[in-house]
Scaffold this motif. Structure first.
Motif, PDB file in Angstrom:
ATOM      1  N   GLY A  42       6.508  87.895  37.971  1.00  0.00           N
ATOM      2  CA  GLY A  42       5.369  87.251  37.346  1.00  0.00           C
ATOM      3  C   GLY A  42       4.735  88.031  36.214  1.00  0.00           C
ATOM      4  O   GLY A  42       3.705  87.612  35.675  1.00  0.00           O
ATOM      5  N   LYS A  43       5.353  89.143  35.832  1.00  0.00           N
ATOM      6  CA  LYS A  43       4.788  89.967  34.765  1.00  0.00           C
ATOM      7  C   LYS A  43       5.786  90.128  33.632  1.00  0.00           C
ATOM      8  O   LYS A  43       6.975  89.889  33.797  1.00  0.00           O
ATOM      9  N   GLN A  44       5.259  90.541  32.487  1.00  0.00           N
ATOM     10  CA  GLN A  44       6.130  90.776  31.339  1.00  0.00           C
ATOM     11  C   GLN A  44       6.853  92.111  31.481  1.00  0.00           C
ATOM     12  O   GLN A  44       6.388  93.023  32.171  1.00  0.00           O
ATOM     13  N   THR A  90       7.046  98.984  41.913  1.00  0.00           N
ATOM     14  CA  THR A  90       8.074  98.028  42.309  1.00  0.00           C
ATOM     15  C   THR A  90       8.384  97.070  41.163  1.00  0.00           C
ATOM     16  O   THR A  90       7.482  96.433  40.615  1.00  0.00           O
ATOM     17  N   ALA A  91       9.655  96.990  40.802  1.00  0.00           N
ATOM     18  CA  ALA A  91      10.076  96.157  39.686  1.00  0.00           C
ATOM     19  C   ALA A  91      11.593  96.245  39.544  1.00  0.00           C
ATOM     20  O   ALA A  91      12.239  97.083  40.184  1.00  0.00           O
TER      21      ALA A  91
END
Length: 121
Positions: A42-44, A90-91
């Motif tokens: 949900g993030k860039q 976390t990614a």
């Protein structure tokens, strides 16, 4: 054709460490810069750290003092040592490189397929 292949992701508890590796292969005349980006759900995608051919490094503020980027010019590799990991790290982590494939061409932006880093609390 240039390929970037990452390795080293995984699951770790908060406070733990992981080391990511990225190998560039194929037709490579020169590498201007290598680095790591990450993208959480949900993030860039955001820059984590970069290293240029001369060895200068750059980090996003949130990882300074915890992450260290290094490179091996002879092997066309870049590493990211991640210490004191936090759940917010976390990614999916992506290797990036700006590479000139041939003396006849300009430089291009290349990306790896990504490696998952999960930090549990």
């Amino acid at each position: 054709q240039v390929q970037l292949v990452e390795s080293g992701g995984g699951l770790v508890q908060a406070g733990g460490s992981l080391r990511l590796s990225c190998a560039a292969s194929g037709t490579i005349f020169s590498i201007n810069r290598m680095g790591w980006y990450r993208q959480a759900p949900g993030k860039q995608r955001e820059l984590v750290a970069t290293i240029i051919s001369g060895g200068s490094t750059n980090y996003r503020d949130s990882v300074k003092g915890r992450f260290t980027i290094s490179g091996d010019n002879a092997k066309n590799m870049v590493y990211l040592q991640m210490n004191s990991l936090k759940p917010e790290d976390t990614a999916v982590y992506y290797c990036n490189a700006i590479i000139r494939p041939s003396s006849d061409y300009g430089q291009y932006d290349y990306w790896g397929q990504g490696t998952q880093v999960t930090v549990s609390s």
